[in-house]
Design a protein around this motif. Structure first.
Motif, PDB file in Angstrom:
ATOM      1  N   LEU A 279     -26.154 -28.896  46.690  1.00  0.00           N
ATOM      2  CA  LEU A 279     -25.111 -28.951  45.798  1.00  0.00           C
ATOM      3  C   LEU A 279     -24.992 -27.382  44.793  1.00  0.00           C
ATOM      4  N   PRO A 280     -23.714 -27.151  45.726  1.00  0.00           N
ATOM      5  CA  PRO A 280     -23.535 -25.308  45.105  1.00  0.00           C
ATOM      6  C   PRO A 280     -23.495 -25.738  43.562  1.00  0.00           C
ATOM      7  N   LYS A 281     -23.475 -26.038  42.455  1.00  0.00           N
ATOM      8  CA  LYS A 281     -22.967 -25.710  41.051  1.00  0.00           C
ATOM      9  C   LYS A 281     -23.633 -25.879  40.220  1.00  0.00           C
ATOM     10  N   VAL A 282     -25.147 -26.058  41.620  1.00  0.00           N
ATOM     11  CA  VAL A 282     -26.288 -26.897  41.068  1.00  0.00           C
ATOM     12  C   VAL A 282     -27.162 -24.764  39.643  1.00  0.00           C
ATOM     13  N   GLY A 283     -27.470 -24.149  41.814  1.00  0.00           N
ATOM     14  CA  GLY A 283     -27.663 -22.969  41.280  1.00  0.00           C
ATOM     15  C   GLY A 283     -28.739 -22.397  40.320  1.00  0.00           C
TER      16      GLY A 283
END
Length: 121
Positions: free
Chosen positions: A1-5
């Motif tokens: 989930l790249p947008k979580v960060g």
């Protein structure tokens, strides 16, 4: 989930900061309040230490098993699981009952050992 960060990191910080707020709300006037805060801080440190040992021993994408030993596994399990799962609830009860945790070192040792066996199974 790249947008979580960093949102996930911030969520963790927010959740962690609720611990003293909850303790203050329910236990502020109690004689054991300061000891309870210290206990939660110490157990959080133990848990974070176990997580750190786990992460540096098993880096993602690297299978460097030479760093991983039975004693390393035991430390990870003790710090990551045993303290908060087994020791913390009993230590809280002891404090609330007016006991000094230094007088119950054997209880701590047994509970940490139980937590270690629990994680292994």
């Amino acid at each position: 989930l790249p947008k979580v960060g960093m949102i996930a990191v911030n969520d963790g910080v927010v959740l962690r900061n609720h611990i003293p707020r909850i303790l203050r709300k329910h236990f502020r006037g109690k004689s054991y309040y300061a000891d309870l805060l210290d206990l939660f801080n110490e157990v959080e440190f133990q848990t974070a230490s176990g997580q750190m040992i786990d992460l540096i021993t098993t880096l993602v994408g690297q299978k460097e098993l030479s760093k991983y030993s039975l004693s390393t596994h035991r430390r990870i399990v003790q710090f990551k699981t045993a303290y908060y799962s087994f020791y913390l609830p009993v230590a809280c009860a002891l404090l609330m009952f007016g006991e000094n945790l230094d007088d119950h070192v054997q209880v701590k040792d047994v509970l940490v050992e139980m937590g270690t066996y629990f994680q292994v199974q």
